[in-house]
Write an enzyme that holds these catalytic residues in place. Structure first.
Site, PDB file in Angstrom:
ATOM      1  N   CYS A 235       0.833  -1.209   0.000  1.00 22.54           N
ATOM      2  CA  CYS A 235       0.000   0.000   0.000  1.00 22.54           C
ATOM      3  C   CYS A 235       0.868   1.261   0.000  1.00 22.54           C
ATOM      4  O   CYS A 235       1.574   1.522  -0.963  1.00 22.54           O
ATOM      5  CB  CYS A 235      -0.986  -0.025   1.161  1.00 22.54           C
ATOM      6  SG  CYS A 235      -2.350   1.159   0.948  1.00 22.54           S
TER       7      CYS A 235
ATOM      8  N   HIS B 268      -4.039  -4.304  -0.182  1.00 22.32           N
ATOM      9  CA  HIS B 268      -3.632  -4.936   1.075  1.00 22.32           C
ATOM     10  C   HIS B 268      -3.793  -6.453   0.961  1.00 22.32           C
ATOM     11  O   HIS B 268      -4.898  -6.970   1.144  1.00 22.32           O
ATOM     12  CB  HIS B 268      -4.501  -4.430   2.232  1.00 22.32           C
ATOM     13  CG  HIS B 268      -4.194  -3.035   2.649  1.00 22.32           C
ATOM     14  ND1 HIS B 268      -3.184  -2.725   3.524  1.00 22.32           N
ATOM     15  CD2 HIS B 268      -4.768  -1.854   2.303  1.00 22.32           C
ATOM     16  CE1 HIS B 268      -3.146  -1.415   3.712  1.00 22.32           C
ATOM     17  NE2 HIS B 268      -4.092  -0.865   2.978  1.00 22.32           N
TER      18      HIS B 268
ATOM     19  N   GLU C  13      -2.918  -8.603   3.048  1.00 17.45           N
ATOM     20  CA  GLU C  13      -3.275  -9.117   4.377  1.00 17.45           C
ATOM     21  C   GLU C  13      -4.758  -8.952   4.686  1.00 17.45           C
ATOM     22  O   GLU C  13      -5.265  -9.528   5.649  1.00 17.45           O
ATOM     23  CB  GLU C  13      -2.415  -8.431   5.452  1.00 17.45           C
ATOM     24  CG  GLU C  13      -2.815  -7.028   5.828  1.00 17.45           C
ATOM     25  CD  GLU C  13      -2.340  -5.942   4.867  1.00 17.45           C
ATOM     26  OE1 GLU C  13      -2.494  -4.759   5.213  1.00 17.45           O
ATOM     27  OE2 GLU C  13      -1.817  -6.279   3.776  1.00 17.45           O
TER      28      GLU C  13
END
Length: 213
Positions: free
Chosen positions: A82, A186, A188
């Site tokens: 990011c 992202h 994650e």
């Protein structure tokens, strides 16, 4: 093979979420707060949430900027996430600070579009623009979770590994150059798709590290 991967802590990253994602892949991360923490690392992760200028200021205070430049110059693996992707470039419309300059190009505000809201927030399907170790050639299209108002404009379009449609345009989603990788989304927070991407990076990293010894 046990990998030693450093997660850079400069006060602007969602460290816990990144750590948990790698934990699910049976990979621990070492927190990097300064140059002395870099010893024995095979790869680094530069996360980031927030704005460009405060991020560069915080990073400067860690004394890691010269080390990161040497790291990439020595062709060692680094993954930006990011805001971490944006910091790799030379400058940003969001602020006045110089970026790390590890990739040629700049960060621009997302183009105004009647079809898309800014910030760009939510799930989007990736377009694969070139072969890249983060993606397997036989994998189905991947959807990733984005939250951003700015995007990278690399000087060398060959640095773009993946893009995403935004209104009538395409914007940078993934960059890859030598062993420097970064994603605007992202991973994650991207469920199974993000987990697969990180798993692919680890598999590539293990192969690269094995070849060194």
């Amino acid at each position: 093979m046990i990998l030693n991967i450093g997660l850079i802590d400069y006060g602007m990253g969602n460290l816990h979420s990144v750590e948990q994602s790698f934990k699910r892949l049976n990979q621990s991360l070492k927190i990097i707060s300064g140059p002395n923490d870099l010893s024995n690392c095979d790869a680094l992760i530069l996360p980031g949430v927030g704005s460009f200028d405060p991020a560069m200021k915080n990073l400067q205070q860690t004394n890691l900027i010269p080390e990161l430049k040497k790291w990439v110059l020595n062709n060692k693996p680094l993954l930006g996430i990011c805001l971490g992707l944006q910091l790799l470039f030379e400058s940003s419309d969001e602020g006045k600070s110089k970026g790390l300059g590890l990739l040629k190009g700049t960060i621009k505000h997302l183009p105004k579009s009647e079809k898309q809201l800014i910030p760009h927030m939510g799930w989007a399907e990736l377009n694969q623009d070139k072969e890249c170790p983060l993606f397997k050639s036989n994998s189905s299209p991947q959807w990733m979770y984005f939250v951003h108002s700015y995007s990278a404009i690399p000087s060398d379009k060959n640095d773009i590994a993946s893009s995403v449609n935004f209104g009538d345009e395409k914007i940078t989603a993934v960059v890859w150059k030598k062993k420097l990788a970064a994603c605007q989304f992202h991973p994650e927070k991207s469920g199974r798709s993000g987990e697969l991407l990180l798993s692919n990076w680890l598999a590539w990293l293990k192969k690269e590290t094995k070849d060194l010894y």
